[in-house]
Motif scaffolding. Structure first.
Motif, PDB file in Angstrom:
ATOM      1  N   SER A  61      35.497 -14.321  17.389  1.00  0.00           N
ATOM      2  CA  SER A  61      36.398 -15.127  16.562  1.00  0.00           C
ATOM      3  C   SER A  61      35.597 -15.970  15.571  1.00  0.00           C
ATOM      4  O   SER A  61      34.556 -16.520  15.924  1.00  0.00           O
ATOM      5  N   LEU A  62      36.100 -16.044  14.345  1.00  0.00           N
ATOM      6  CA  LEU A  62      35.525 -16.927  13.317  1.00  0.00           C
ATOM      7  C   LEU A  62      36.665 -17.726  12.697  1.00  0.00           C
ATOM      8  O   LEU A  62      37.676 -17.147  12.299  1.00  0.00           O
ATOM      9  N   THR A  63      36.492 -19.022  12.619  1.00  0.00           N
ATOM     10  CA  THR A  63      37.473 -19.893  11.975  1.00  0.00           C
ATOM     11  C   THR A  63      36.710 -20.806  11.031  1.00  0.00           C
ATOM     12  O   THR A  63      35.773 -21.488  11.448  1.00  0.00           O
ATOM     13  N   ALA A  64      37.116 -20.823   9.766  1.00  0.00           N
ATOM     14  CA  ALA A  64      36.383 -21.607   8.769  1.00  0.00           C
ATOM     15  C   ALA A  64      37.305 -22.559   8.034  1.00  0.00           C
ATOM     16  O   ALA A  64      38.495 -22.293   7.861  1.00  0.00           O
ATOM     17  N   ASN A  65      36.714 -23.667   7.588  1.00  0.00           N
ATOM     18  CA  ASN A  65      37.371 -24.528   6.611  1.00  0.00           C
ATOM     19  C   ASN A  65      36.357 -24.801   5.511  1.00  0.00           C
ATOM     20  O   ASN A  65      35.398 -24.044   5.369  1.00  0.00           O
ATOM     21  N   THR A  66      36.542 -25.839   4.756  1.00  0.00           N
ATOM     22  CA  THR A  66      35.690 -26.052   3.580  1.00  0.00           C
ATOM     23  C   THR A  66      34.300 -26.585   3.892  1.00  0.00           C
ATOM     24  O   THR A  66      33.447 -26.582   3.003  1.00  0.00           O
ATOM     25  N   ASP A  67      34.045 -27.033   5.135  1.00  0.00           N
ATOM     26  CA  ASP A  67      32.708 -27.543   5.424  1.00  0.00           C
ATOM     27  C   ASP A  67      32.111 -27.079   6.759  1.00  0.00           C
ATOM     28  O   ASP A  67      31.031 -27.512   7.123  1.00  0.00           O
ATOM     29  N   ARG A  68      32.810 -26.174   7.453  1.00  0.00           N
ATOM     30  CA  ARG A  68      32.230 -25.665   8.706  1.00  0.00           C
ATOM     31  C   ARG A  68      32.866 -24.354   9.118  1.00  0.00           C
ATOM     32  O   ARG A  68      33.939 -23.997   8.653  1.00  0.00           O
ATOM     33  N   VAL A  69      32.153 -23.676  10.014  1.00  0.00           N
ATOM     34  CA  VAL A  69      32.657 -22.448  10.625  1.00  0.00           C
ATOM     35  C   VAL A  69      32.518 -22.609  12.134  1.00  0.00           C
ATOM     36  O   VAL A  69      31.452 -22.985  12.633  1.00  0.00           O
ATOM     37  N   PHE A  70      33.607 -22.334  12.835  1.00  0.00           N
ATOM     38  CA  PHE A  70      33.590 -22.300  14.293  1.00  0.00           C
ATOM     39  C   PHE A  70      33.499 -20.839  14.691  1.00  0.00           C
ATOM     40  O   PHE A  70      34.350 -20.032  14.313  1.00  0.00           O
ATOM     41  N   MET A  71      32.433 -20.493  15.427  1.00  0.00           N
ATOM     42  CA  MET A  71      32.175 -19.104  15.777  1.00  0.00           C
ATOM     43  C   MET A  71      32.235 -18.956  17.296  1.00  0.00           C
ATOM     44  O   MET A  71      31.677 -19.783  18.022  1.00  0.00           O
ATOM     45  N   GLU A  72      32.896 -17.910  17.744  1.00  0.00           N
ATOM     46  CA  GLU A  72      32.872 -17.547  19.150  1.00  0.00           C
ATOM     47  C   GLU A  72      32.266 -16.149  19.236  1.00  0.00           C
ATOM     48  O   GLU A  72      32.601 -15.282  18.426  1.00  0.00           O
ATOM     49  N   TYR A  73      31.381 -15.967  20.215  1.00  0.00           N
ATOM     50  CA  TYR A  73      30.729 -14.675  20.358  1.00  0.00           C
ATOM     51  C   TYR A  73      30.274 -14.457  21.788  1.00  0.00           C
ATOM     52  O   TYR A  73      30.250 -15.390  22.594  1.00  0.00           O
ATOM     53  N   ILE A  74      29.918 -13.226  22.069  1.00  0.00           N
ATOM     54  CA  ILE A  74      29.382 -12.861  23.378  1.00  0.00           C
ATOM     55  C   ILE A  74      27.896 -12.584  23.200  1.00  0.00           C
ATOM     56  O   ILE A  74      27.497 -11.755  22.374  1.00  0.00           O
ATOM     57  N   ARG A  75      27.085 -13.298  23.956  1.00  0.00           N
ATOM     58  CA  ARG A  75      25.630 -13.107  23.946  1.00  0.00           C
ATOM     59  C   ARG A  75      25.296 -12.036  24.962  1.00  0.00           C
ATOM     60  O   ARG A  75      25.648 -12.141  26.130  1.00  0.00           O
ATOM     61  N   THR A  76      24.626 -10.993  24.497  1.00  0.00           N
ATOM     62  CA  THR A  76      24.206  -9.932  25.397  1.00  0.00           C
ATOM     63  C   THR A  76      22.694  -9.773  25.349  1.00  0.00           C
ATOM     64  O   THR A  76      22.078  -9.872  24.277  1.00  0.00           O
ATOM     65  N   VAL A  77      22.129  -9.561  26.521  1.00  0.00           N
ATOM     66  CA  VAL A  77      20.700  -9.285  26.684  1.00  0.00           C
ATOM     67  C   VAL A  77      20.593  -8.305  27.844  1.00  0.00           C
ATOM     68  O   VAL A  77      21.237  -8.500  28.880  1.00  0.00           O
ATOM     69  N   ASP A  78      19.785  -7.269  27.670  1.00  0.00           N
ATOM     70  CA  ASP A  78      19.580  -6.311  28.755  1.00  0.00           C
ATOM     71  C   ASP A  78      19.181  -7.039  30.040  1.00  0.00           C
ATOM     72  O   ASP A  78      18.355  -7.961  30.003  1.00  0.00           O
ATOM     73  N   HIS A  79      19.796  -6.644  31.149  1.00  0.00           N
ATOM     74  CA  HIS A  79      19.483  -7.148  32.481  1.00  0.00           C
ATOM     75  C   HIS A  79      19.885  -8.605  32.693  1.00  0.00           C
ATOM     76  O   HIS A  79      19.376  -9.249  33.620  1.00  0.00           O
ATOM     77  N   GLU A  80      20.756  -9.131  31.836  1.00  0.00           N
ATOM     78  CA  GLU A  80      21.318 -10.475  32.023  1.00  0.00           C
ATOM     79  C   GLU A  80      22.833 -10.372  31.935  1.00  0.00           C
ATOM     80  O   GLU A  80      23.362  -9.475  31.280  1.00  0.00           O
ATOM     81  N   GLU A  81      23.511 -11.301  32.582  1.00  0.00           N
ATOM     82  CA  GLU A  81      24.957 -11.346  32.502  1.00  0.00           C
ATOM     83  C   GLU A  81      25.375 -11.794  31.100  1.00  0.00           C
ATOM     84  O   GLU A  81      24.731 -12.673  30.511  1.00  0.00           O
ATOM     85  N   ASP A  82      26.423 -11.160  30.556  1.00  0.00           N
ATOM     86  CA  ASP A  82      26.934 -11.573  29.245  1.00  0.00           C
ATOM     87  C   ASP A  82      27.373 -13.032  29.305  1.00  0.00           C
ATOM     88  O   ASP A  82      27.836 -13.514  30.347  1.00  0.00           O
ATOM     89  N   MET A  83      27.237 -13.724  28.182  1.00  0.00           N
ATOM     90  CA  MET A  83      27.583 -15.141  28.112  1.00  0.00           C
ATOM     91  C   MET A  83      28.533 -15.387  26.951  1.00  0.00           C
ATOM     92  O   MET A  83      28.273 -14.939  25.831  1.00  0.00           O
TER      93      MET A  83
END
Length: 120
Positions: free
Chosen positions: A77-99
């Motif tokens: 998810s990305l939500t923006a206004n005129t001075d910021r962006v709020f980003m949601e994402y899934i961090r993936t790394v081999d052999h680690e649980e997704d975050m």
């Protein structure tokens, strides 16, 4: 600054990060940008989770890219206004649980002046 322009900066941020293109990533930031991350606080407690300036950002991300060659962020998810962006994402790394991660980019004059990362 329009919300659409800030969204384009966020898309460029993800492209640079996921390709581990450090120079492109740093080019999106102001020279004196601040970055806060819980992972930074854990790995380098002396920073209390905060680094300031492009050289500190370079050191932090270069270390991450070197240690975690499979590090990748999947945008949810990305939500923006005129001075910021709020980003949601899934961090993936081999052999680690997704975050699940949330991050806010504060933007002024087409440059990121601050970023704050939130996760459990």
């Amino acid at each position: 600054m329009t919300s659409q322009k800030n969204l384009s900066i966020a898309h460029a941020w993800f492209e640079a990060f996921n390709s581990h293109n450090l120079e492109k990533l740093l080019s999106l930031y102001d020279d004196e940008a601040e970055h806060f991350s819980p992972k930074l606080k854990i790995r380098h407690p002396e920073t209390n989770g905060l680094v300031i300036g492009k050289e500190a950002l370079r050191t932090w991300w270069q270390d991450a890219f070197d240690r975690l060659p499979s590090l990748h962020y999947k945008v949810t998810s990305l939500t923006a206004n005129t001075d910021r962006v709020f980003m949601e994402y899934i961090r993936t790394v081999d052999h680690e649980e997704d975050m699940l991660v949330a991050e806010v980019l504060e933007i002024k004059e087409n440059r990121i002046i601050a970023s704050r990362v939130y996760h459990g």
